[in-house]
Motif scaffolding. Sequence first.
Motif, PDB file in Angstrom:
ATOM      1  N   LYS A  27       0.851  -1.195   0.000  1.00 33.58           N
ATOM      2  CA  LYS A  27       0.000   0.000   0.000  1.00 33.58           C
ATOM      3  C   LYS A  27       0.884   1.242   0.000  1.00 33.58           C
ATOM      4  O   LYS A  27       1.825   1.343   0.788  1.00 33.58           O
ATOM      5  CB  LYS A  27      -0.878  -0.035   1.263  1.00 33.58           C
ATOM      6  CG  LYS A  27      -1.544   1.274   1.617  1.00 33.58           C
ATOM      7  CD  LYS A  27      -2.829   1.437   0.860  1.00 33.58           C
ATOM      8  CE  LYS A  27      -3.454   2.804   1.108  1.00 33.58           C
ATOM      9  NZ  LYS A  27      -4.499   3.079   0.109  1.00 33.58           N
ATOM     10  N   HIS A  28       0.587   2.155  -0.897  1.00 35.75           N
ATOM     11  CA  HIS A  28       1.296   3.442  -0.931  1.00 35.75           C
ATOM     12  C   HIS A  28       0.307   4.575  -0.660  1.00 35.75           C
ATOM     13  O   HIS A  28      -0.860   4.490  -1.020  1.00 35.75           O
ATOM     14  CB  HIS A  28       1.896   3.712  -2.321  1.00 35.75           C
ATOM     15  CG  HIS A  28       3.003   2.791  -2.712  1.00 35.75           C
ATOM     16  ND1 HIS A  28       2.780   1.503  -3.136  1.00 35.75           N
ATOM     17  CD2 HIS A  28       4.349   2.982  -2.753  1.00 35.75           C
ATOM     18  CE1 HIS A  28       3.935   0.934  -3.422  1.00 35.75           C
ATOM     19  NE2 HIS A  28       4.907   1.803  -3.195  1.00 35.75           N
ATOM     20  N   PHE A  29       0.793   5.619  -0.049  1.00 37.73           N
ATOM     21  CA  PHE A  29       0.123   6.922  -0.090  1.00 37.73           C
ATOM     22  C   PHE A  29       1.044   7.812  -0.907  1.00 37.73           C
ATOM     23  O   PHE A  29       2.064   8.280  -0.393  1.00 37.73           O
ATOM     24  CB  PHE A  29      -0.081   7.513   1.304  1.00 37.73           C
ATOM     25  CG  PHE A  29      -1.154   6.854   2.114  1.00 37.73           C
ATOM     26  CD1 PHE A  29      -2.487   6.886   1.696  1.00 37.73           C
ATOM     27  CD2 PHE A  29      -0.852   6.212   3.302  1.00 37.73           C
ATOM     28  CE1 PHE A  29      -3.486   6.280   2.454  1.00 37.73           C
ATOM     29  CE2 PHE A  29      -1.851   5.607   4.062  1.00 37.73           C
ATOM     30  CZ  PHE A  29      -3.169   5.637   3.635  1.00 37.73           C
ATOM     31  N   PRO A  70      -8.138   0.957   0.318  1.00 38.57           N
ATOM     32  CA  PRO A  70      -7.830  -0.037  -0.718  1.00 38.57           C
ATOM     33  C   PRO A  70      -6.330  -0.364  -0.710  1.00 38.57           C
ATOM     34  O   PRO A  70      -5.528   0.436  -0.232  1.00 38.57           O
ATOM     35  CB  PRO A  70      -8.216   0.671  -2.018  1.00 38.57           C
ATOM     36  CG  PRO A  70      -8.163   2.124  -1.706  1.00 38.57           C
ATOM     37  CD  PRO A  70      -8.447   2.279  -0.234  1.00 38.57           C
ATOM     38  N   ILE A  71      -5.984  -1.536  -1.190  1.00 40.91           N
ATOM     39  CA  ILE A  71      -4.567  -1.902  -1.277  1.00 40.91           C
ATOM     40  C   ILE A  71      -4.108  -1.843  -2.728  1.00 40.91           C
ATOM     41  O   ILE A  71      -4.928  -1.886  -3.647  1.00 40.91           O
ATOM     42  CB  ILE A  71      -4.298  -3.295  -0.665  1.00 40.91           C
ATOM     43  CG1 ILE A  71      -5.142  -4.379  -1.347  1.00 40.91           C
ATOM     44  CG2 ILE A  71      -4.563  -3.271   0.828  1.00 40.91           C
ATOM     45  CD1 ILE A  71      -4.853  -5.790  -0.825  1.00 40.91           C
ATOM     46  N   ASP A  72      -2.794  -1.721  -2.918  1.00 43.73           N
ATOM     47  CA  ASP A  72      -2.250  -1.652  -4.279  1.00 43.73           C
ATOM     48  C   ASP A  72      -2.079  -3.042  -4.877  1.00 43.73           C
ATOM     49  O   ASP A  72      -2.331  -3.261  -6.052  1.00 43.73           O
ATOM     50  CB  ASP A  72      -0.879  -0.959  -4.275  1.00 43.73           C
ATOM     51  CG  ASP A  72      -0.967   0.450  -3.719  1.00 43.73           C
ATOM     52  OD1 ASP A  72      -2.067   1.030  -3.777  1.00 43.73           O
ATOM     53  OD2 ASP A  72       0.051   0.954  -3.213  1.00 43.73           O
ATOM     54  N   SER A  73      -1.603  -3.973  -4.051  1.00 41.02           N
ATOM     55  CA  SER A  73      -1.433  -5.341  -4.541  1.00 41.02           C
ATOM     56  C   SER A  73      -1.455  -6.292  -3.361  1.00 41.02           C
ATOM     57  O   SER A  73      -1.378  -5.877  -2.206  1.00 41.02           O
ATOM     58  CB  SER A  73      -0.126  -5.470  -5.322  1.00 41.02           C
ATOM     59  OG  SER A  73       0.955  -5.077  -4.517  1.00 41.02           O
ATOM     60  N   GLY A  74      -1.586  -7.571  -3.673  1.00 43.19           N
ATOM     61  CA  GLY A  74      -1.704  -8.575  -2.629  1.00 43.19           C
ATOM     62  C   GLY A  74      -3.143  -8.987  -2.449  1.00 43.19           C
ATOM     63  O   GLY A  74      -4.014  -8.572  -3.224  1.00 43.19           O
ATOM     64  N   GLU A  75      -3.376  -9.798  -1.417  1.00 39.55           N
ATOM     65  CA  GLU A  75      -4.732 -10.286  -1.186  1.00 39.55           C
ATOM     66  C   GLU A  75      -5.035 -10.335   0.305  1.00 39.55           C
ATOM     67  O   GLU A  75      -4.156 -10.612   1.116  1.00 39.55           O
ATOM     68  CB  GLU A  75      -4.871 -11.695  -1.781  1.00 39.55           C
ATOM     69  CG  GLU A  75      -6.318 -12.146  -1.835  1.00 39.55           C
ATOM     70  CD  GLU A  75      -6.474 -13.597  -2.284  1.00 39.55           C
ATOM     71  OE1 GLU A  75      -6.741 -13.804  -3.472  1.00 39.55           O
ATOM     72  OE2 GLU A  75      -6.320 -14.487  -1.429  1.00 39.55           O
ATOM     73  N   ILE A  76      -6.288 -10.043   0.627  1.00 37.39           N
ATOM     74  CA  ILE A  76      -6.740 -10.167   2.015  1.00 37.39           C
ATOM     75  C   ILE A  76      -7.985 -11.035   2.009  1.00 37.39           C
ATOM     76  O   ILE A  76      -8.913 -10.788   1.239  1.00 37.39           O
ATOM     77  CB  ILE A  76      -7.077  -8.784   2.617  1.00 37.39           C
ATOM     78  CG1 ILE A  76      -5.854  -7.862   2.555  1.00 37.39           C
ATOM     79  CG2 ILE A  76      -7.567  -8.944   4.059  1.00 37.39           C
ATOM     80  CD1 ILE A  76      -6.138  -6.436   3.019  1.00 37.39           C
ATOM     81  N   ALA A  77      -7.974 -12.072   2.836  1.00 37.86           N
ATOM     82  CA  ALA A  77      -9.145 -12.939   2.929  1.00 37.86           C
ATOM     83  C   ALA A  77      -9.606 -13.006   4.380  1.00 37.86           C
ATOM     84  O   ALA A  77      -8.797 -13.029   5.305  1.00 37.86           O
ATOM     85  CB  ALA A  77      -8.801 -14.338   2.430  1.00 37.86           C
TER      86      ALA A  77
END
Length: 258
Positions: A27-29, A70-77
């Motif tokens: 995640k970036h800001f 929101p995230i930039d990449s990856g996955e959350i379950a």
Amino acid sequence: MTADTSSTSSARSSSGTPMIRMTGVDKHFGDLHVLRDIDLEVARGQVVVVLGPSGSGKSTLCRTINRLEPIDSGEIAIDGTPLPAEGKALAGLRADVGMVFQSFNLFAHKTILENVTLAPQKVRGTRREDAEKAGMVLLERVGIANQKDKYPAQLSGGQQQRAAIARALAMTPKVMLFDEPTSALDPEMVQEVLDTMTGLASDGMTMLVVTHEMGFARRAAHRVVFMSDGEIAEDSTPEAFFSKPKTDRARDFLGKIL
Ligand code: ADP
Ligand code: MG
């Protein structure tokens, strides 16, 4: 990747599906890389305390888990179901993840009972009578049933935070996230909120708790996750973390707060 993964086997529940699973989350800001390749699993019923210096990404971590960010990449379950990007499915999943913030965020113009019964009626379609019955059980559980008809401003900070916990529980979440839940409280009210959280943990709730309350971390946490510069720098038991931190960053952090 500097994370200590020696304890991740304990992150698996006996049923095999972690309640929270983050895989390669970034995640970036803008230019700021606030979450760097986060891998984190929290088993059903596990209590994980997240520690780390200010600005290390603890709040952002919490907020990505129910997609407030929101995230930039990856996955959350959550419980094996990947978080969808948006839409109705997201609202449902978000309801599975209760969140309690530093500022209690209660609806100022609703009574305590209304605060607790609103979302179940609106989001879950629960009948008012049923929502009120369930709401009173929760207010009993957090010890403020006698405050049900008051407005938030008429309660102490500790009572308001316990109301916020009851409100989150009213959605029957699978996971509870706490982001510095006692940081805004007067010292004499910290313990009643920690006691409420300890009770929840004993009841088997899966919890991710950002806190500076080291006593709570030692007593209630199954694991301590130490964040630094957007990374999970250590992931171990409270005993191991407090007695033998593995990284200089953790030693430095503990030196400042203990
Ligand atoms: P912590 O909770 O550990 O103090 P945060 O997750 O709040 O850390 O913040 C991590 C970093 O991201 C900090 O440098 C913070 O300034 C920055 N940050 C947090 N939220 C935002 C945002 N909405 N926009 C831009 N930068 C942000
Ligand atoms: Mg924070």
